[in-house]
Design a protein around this motif. Structure first.
Motif, PDB file in Angstrom:
ATOM      1  N   ARG A   1      38.931  43.290  32.308  1.00  0.00           N
ATOM      2  CA  ARG A   1      37.871  42.883  31.362  1.00  0.00           C
ATOM      3  C   ARG A   1      36.507  43.284  31.935  1.00  0.00           C
TER       4      ARG A   1
ATOM      5  N   THR B   1      32.838  43.551  33.173  1.00  0.00           N
ATOM      6  CA  THR B   1      31.944  42.493  33.686  1.00  0.00           C
ATOM      7  C   THR B   1      30.502  42.773  33.316  1.00  0.00           C
ATOM      8  N   ASP B   2      30.262  43.865  32.627  1.00  0.00           N
ATOM      9  CA  ASP B   2      28.889  44.246  32.285  1.00  0.00           C
ATOM     10  C   ASP B   2      28.395  43.561  31.016  1.00  0.00           C
ATOM     11  N   GLY B   3      29.132  42.547  30.552  1.00  0.00           N
ATOM     12  CA  GLY B   3      28.712  41.770  29.410  1.00  0.00           C
ATOM     13  C   GLY B   3      28.998  42.436  28.077  1.00  0.00           C
ATOM     14  N   HIS B   4      29.699  43.560  28.193  1.00  0.00           N
ATOM     15  CA  HIS B   4      30.096  44.228  26.958  1.00  0.00           C
ATOM     16  C   HIS B   4      31.061  43.342  26.175  1.00  0.00           C
ATOM     17  N   GLU B   5      30.837  43.246  24.865  1.00  0.00           N
ATOM     18  CA  GLU B   5      31.663  42.343  24.077  1.00  0.00           C
ATOM     19  C   GLU B   5      33.007  42.990  23.770  1.00  0.00           C
TER      20      GLU B   5
ATOM     21  N   ARG C   1      34.816  51.004  24.077  1.00  0.00           N
ATOM     22  CA  ARG C   1      33.598  50.432  24.675  1.00  0.00           C
ATOM     23  C   ARG C   1      32.369  50.688  23.798  1.00  0.00           C
TER      24      ARG C   1
END
Lengths: 984, 151
Positions: free
Chosen positions: A849, A851-855, A889
């Motif tokens: 998952r 970790t860069d806050g991508h939904e 992404r």
């Protein structure tokens, strides 16, 4: 016969003489016969007395013998078997007294002594001895001695005579009165069923010694047993009569009855005389004599039978009768002759005068000369004249015949009279059949020709009839008819068709029953017709042409096989013989034909031929021959195929065991020979494969099977077997074996090569992982140092270029890692265990998952557990999920879905995203190594991830495929075998 | 070299000079390379550790505090060196860190079986490499507390 008044007066004297003579002869004859009868009666009575005395004398003699036996008991303490034998030997019963069956002793046995008695006798050497008949009785008796002790007499040994009423009466009488007694009529136990005769027994009581026997009670108490003799009556009396000569006996019938009356049930003996049918012979005289033997009365009945030539001599009486009668008749004829001669002389004189007036001597002689019987009959039906032929045929003289009724001399007088009337009516008859009876009964068949004749004035005077003897002719005709009937019957019942054609027009004149049945026409339809009326043209042409040929050649023709069309049986085939028949002058009369229907035989032959041909063909095609060895006659037969397999010319060599052995490959001969020998010895069929060596050196393989049949005595009768040429199979088999060996060798070689290649590959991989990284690290490291230590000396472009170097170094490192993973995925051994696919998916998902806050929305549905290598399967999830994340992404509202569906033998898992997707036309490239559908700038990656997935899934026995659409997302599917099916 | 004999803290066994340089540079940045001895093959490593050959005068049992060991070495392999160290009771307590390019599972497993204290594969990127090396140097020299070895 004529009466007294019809006798001519002149003959009366002769008749008187005859009457007186005969009367006197009758009287004297009768008185002499009476005298003779009286003498015969006396002789008969005397004969009877003599016979009676002889019977009585014989009974007395037997009585003496029995008393002697009783005396033997009285005189000794005990009489044993040997002593009894000695006594009977002494009196020689079987030689002196014929009819006496034996001399025996019957022992009285009280009931309580029976068992002891039986065992005593058995001990004397008679293990089977018992007292018979069996059963409970108060007192028993047993015949313990009976001489001669052999033959019929053995049957009486142990017999209890006291148990049988007739014998018992006599035994009791002897016991109570102490006398010799004679029994009533019995059937002796010695009788065997042949020549059964009535019998009687004579008993003498034996009392225990020193015991009083004055009163009846004392005698009963003292009784020890009986000496006795059985008699067969016929044997006894034959012996009595033996002294009389044969002719005398044959006219004397003797009957002996038990008791005084002549009831047939009581008949002890009856002689029938020697003449056949004796009972029906008249009895001339009968006498009865009574015989009394100690109270037993016999009635002896004598009959004197007729025909006693030697018994009665009537010759004197006959002499008187014959002599007297002869004298009388002689006187009578002398007288008659004298009177006739005188009268005839007058008559002849008259006739001579009359005849000279009437017919001429010439005519008369003609009539007499005729061999046919001629007769003239008056209008009243009386014979007026006959010729000598008539005398001959009737056996009567002319004078006897003349003036008698003519019809009396025919077997059928009515028919004769009928013919006579016919002559009068018509004036004549011709060939009128009648039969004349000779006085001795002999019959002559004749045909009469007769006509009326007239006197001078033309009036009908009578009939003149001439007969012709046709006896011989009618006999011949009858014989001919019989012969014809025999021939007709033969022809009619001949099982083959017989026909006769007229030689001129070849039309049928004769047919028998078999012919009708074959052709289907009745003889009424056939006769008078020709072949053209019944058969197709070409057939009829053939028949007729053959007929003509035969008649022309004048000899028989044998047509072995000719077709013929019949009405009901269709086409049949005949074997026909045609024979021409000629008249005495040589002209052709008939054509005789005999045809045998050979259709069925032909069919059977054809079938047999076809079946044999079929078998031979089958053998040829299958290359399977059969043989049979007749061990009894030592003959061997081979089918054609065997000759072909052995390559022996049947024209040159016959079947022989030696020829067979010679064909066998020398190395196999011993084996084949012993296989057959063992098979016969052990009675087991054999089935072997062996080689044949042909003359040109070729080798053949044959499969040989054999069975032997044995007779009831266990000897081998015949062996049957097959020889199957299996060379082609054998050669193929050998080639196949060679091929297989070769293949195995090659597989081994290739395996070795592969193993070596694998090792090299491993070394290569190791080298890649270790040695290729090191220079990369140096490039990256020293670029970095350059940027760090010489930053001041580098302008912006220099720094960018160095960073490009570093980026590519990093990608190269990644590439090396992926190649190693791919290599490892195919190389490493799988370790199977049950995998909880769902939780594995969740773990991997959490790891990856972003970790860069991508939904990112991830949905994981039900994923059934599977069997697999845990590390590898994890790699599958890592690759698929990281791909999905990577490609989605850029998408707003990126979404990843994982799930499964159950197939028939597999479970299908999928990972679906709504990212960049792909063009389906490239779907086949997705799973190739280094295949990329996107540029590196768009999406980083080496293009090995899905190739690794494919390799792992394939190694697990599953499949991988993908669906997608550009900019709408992609779904990657992989299947794994259902848990139960695989590794379960 | 003699000067370094007394207080060797790190024995670096590395045949590749560039890797060695990068490694030493990373350690230097953290002042961890002052007492470092670099040998270029397995045989030399063993001479040093067991005070044989060129290092015969070195007192046995005086360190190093940690051995950084490459596996792919000339002469005697890294694995052999590891085995010898861990099978000798005098050297067994010396921490050995395998620092290698290999990521082979086989190598990892074998190293641990022989008693390696840590297994680190060298990252290709220098940043990461530098970071890893300095961390492990700090750890083994400063954080870790080794047993007192009998002299």
């Amino acid at each position: 016969m004529s009466d007294w008044h019809s006798i001519p007066r002149s003959n009366k004297g002769a008749w008187l003489i005859l009457l007186v003579g005969l009367l006197a002869t009758g009287y004297f004859g009768y008185s002499v016969k009476s005298d003779i009868d009286l003498v015969v009666q006396r002789q008969f009575a005397s004969d009877c007395d003599a016979i009676q005395l002889k019977i009585e004398g014989r009974l007395q003699a037997h009585k003496q013998v029995l008393l002697g036996g009783a005396a033997l008991f009285d005189a000794s303490d005990s009489v044993d078997r040997n002593e009894w034998h000695a006594y009977s030997e002494r009196v020689e019963i079987d030689q002196h007294f014929n009819g006496i069956q034996g001399l025996g002793f019957s022992l009285l046995i009280p009931k309580h002594r029976l068992a002891q008695h039986t065992s005593e006798i058995r001990r004397q050497g008679f293990p089977k001895y018992t007292v018979s008949p069996a059963g409970e009785r108060d007192v028993y008796s047993s015949i313990i001695y009976l001489e001669p002790f052999k033959d019929r007499n053995l049957r009486a040994f142990g017999y209890d005579m006291y148990s049988e009423p007739v014998r018992r009466a006599a035994m009791e009488q002897a016991r109570d009165k102490n006398i010799v007694s004679l029994s009533g009529k019995v059937m002796l136990v010695q009788e065997t069923g042949k020549d059964v005769q009535a019998g009687t027994l004579m008993y003498v009581p034996v009392y225990r010694k020193a015991t009083p026997v004055r009163t009846v009670e004392q005698r009963r108490a003292a009784l020890y047993g009986w000496v006795y003799s059985p008699f067969r009556m016929a044997d006894l009396l034959h012996d009595v009569l033996k002294g009389r000569d044969a002719s005398e006996r044959s006219y004397l019938r003797l009957q002996v009855y038990d008791g005084l009356n002549t009831n047939p049930d009581n008949l002890l003996y009856g002689s029938t005389g020697n003449r056949k049918g004796a009972p029906s012979i008249a009895v001339l005289a009968t006498l009865e004599r009574h015989l009394d033997f100690n109270g037993k009365k016999w009635n002896i009945h004598f009959d004197l039978l007729q025909g006693s030539v030697s018994g009665i001599d009537y010759s004197k009486a006959w002499m008187i009768l014959v002599g007297g009668a002869s004298l009388s008749i002689l006187s009578f004829f002398l007288m008659l002759s004298y009177l006739n001669t005188r009268r005839n002389a007058a008559l002849i004189a008259d006739e001579l005068i009359a005849e000279s007036r009437k017919a001429s001597q010439y005519a008369r002689s003609l009539i007499e000369a005729s061999l046919d019987p001629l007769v003239t009959i008056s209008a009243e039906g009386k014979i007026t004249d006959v010729n000598r032929a008539t005398e001959k045929v009737t056996g009567r003289s002319r004078s006897e015949l003349i003036a008698t009724d003519f019809s009396d001399y025919f077997t059928d007088p009515d028919k004769a009279r009928e013919g006579y009337r016919e002559v009068f009516a018509k004036g004549s008859v011709t060939d009128y059949p009648l039969a004349i009876r000779h006085w001795d009964g002999h019959i002559t068949e004749v045909l009469y020709n007769a006509s009326v004749y007239h006197d001078e004035s033309g009036d009908v005077v009578g009939v003149f009839a001439a007969a012709r003897d046709v006896t011989e002719r009618s006999k011949a005709e009858a014989a001919l008819r019989k012969n014809e009937h025999f021939l007709d019957s033969l022809i009619e019942h001949l099982p083959n068709m017989l026909f006769v054609k007229d030689a001129k027009d070849l039309k049928f004149v004769r047919f028998n029953k078999a012919g009708e049945a074959l052709l289907g026409y009745t003889r009424d339809e056939l006769l008078g017709k020709s072949d053209y009326d019944f058969f197709p043209g070409d057939q009829a042409d053939f028949f007729i042409s053959k007929d003509r040929e035969i008649i022309a050649r004048r000899e028989m023709l044998d047509i072995a096989d000719e077709p013929i069309s019949t009405k009901f049986l269709g086409q049949r085939y005949l074997h026909t013989r045609k024979i021409p028949v000629f008249a005495d002058d040589g002209s052709p009369l008939y054509l005789l034909g005999i045809s045998e229907d050979i259709t069925e035989r032909k069919k059977a032959d054809e079938q047999l031929r076809r079946s044999e041909h079929g078998l031979a063909e089958a053998q040829r095609i299958a290359r399977l021959g059969n043989w049979e060895l007749d061990l009894v006659n030592n003959t061997l037969t081979w089918s054609d195929e065997i000759y072909r397999i052995f390559e022996i010319d049947p024209e040159q060599f016959g079947a022989s065991y030696q020829a067979f052995l010679d064909t066998i490959h020398p190395d196999d001969r011993e084996m084949v020979n012993s296989a057959y020998a063992d098979s016969v010895k052990n009675r087991k069929p054999y089935d072997i494969v062996h080689r044949l060596l042909m003359k040109d050196g070729r080798v053949k393989y044959v499969n040989e099977k054999c069975e032997t049949y044995f007779g009831e005595d266990g000897n081998p009768l015949r062996s049957v077997g097959t020889v199957h040429d299996i060379t082609a199979q054998k050669v193929a088999e050998i080639a196949l074996t060679a091929l297989k060996d070769d293949l195995e060798n090659r597989v081994r070689a290739r395996t070795t090569e592969l193993e070596a290649a694998n090792k090299e590959l491993e070394a290569f991989s190791y080298s890649v992982s270790h040695d290729l990284r090191t220079p990369l690290r140096a490039i990256d490291g020293f670029s970095h140092i350059l940027l760090e230590d010489y930053a001041g000396k580098l302008d912006g472009e220099g720094k960018r270029l160095l960073n490009v170097v570093r980026d590519n170094t990093s990608r190269m490192g990644q590439l090396i890692d992926d190649i190693l993973k791919f290599s490892r995925a195919g190389r490493l051994e799988l370790t199977f265990s049950e995998i909880d696919m769902e939780s594995m998916a969740r773990e991997v998902c959490e790891e990856l998952r972003p970790t860069d806050g991508h939904e990112l929305q991830v949905e994981i549905g039900h994923l059934p557990p599977a069997m697999g290598d845990r590390a590898m399967m994890r790699q599958v999830f890592v690759n698929l999920l990281s791909n999905a994340i990577k490609f989605s992404r850029a998408k707003e509202g990126a979404r990843i879905e994982m799930g499964s569906s159950a197939g028939e033998n597999e479970t299908v898992y999928f990972v679906k995203d709504n990212g960049a997707g792909f063009d389906m036309q490239y779907s086949d490239k997705l799973f190739g190594v280094f295949q990329r559908l996107h540029s590196v700038t768009e999406f980083d990656g080496t293009g090995i991830g899905l190739a690794i997935v494919k390799r792992i899934v394939t190694r697990h026995g599953g499949r991988v495929w993908a669906e997608g659409k550009v900019n709408e997302g992609a779904t990657v599917y992989f299947s794994l075998p259902s848990k139960e099916k695989d590794h379960g | 070299m003699d000067s370094a004999v007394e207080e060797v803290e790190i024995l670096l066994v590395e045949d590749n000079p560039t890797d060695a340089e990068l490694c030493i540079r990373a350690l230097k940045k953290n002042n961890l390379a002052n007492k470092l001895v670099w040998v270029k093959d397995g045989a030399e490593a063993l001479d040093f550790i067991f005070a044989t050959g060129t290092f015969v005068r070195r007192p046995v049992g005086s360190g190093p505090k940690v051995i950084l060991l490459d596996l792919h070495l000339p002469k005697v392999s890294g694995m052999e060196v590891l085995r010898r160290v861990k099978s000798d009771e005098h050297t067994r307590t010396i921490p050995v860190v395998v620092l290698t390019s290999s990521k082979e599972d086989r190598d990892v497993a074998e190293s641990y079986q022989l008693g390696v204290n840590s297994y680190i594969s060298k990252p290709v990127e220098f940043d990461e490499f530098a970071k890893t090396v300095s961390e492990l140097g700090l750890y083994w020299l400063l954080v870790n507390h080794p047993p007192v070895l009998p002299k």
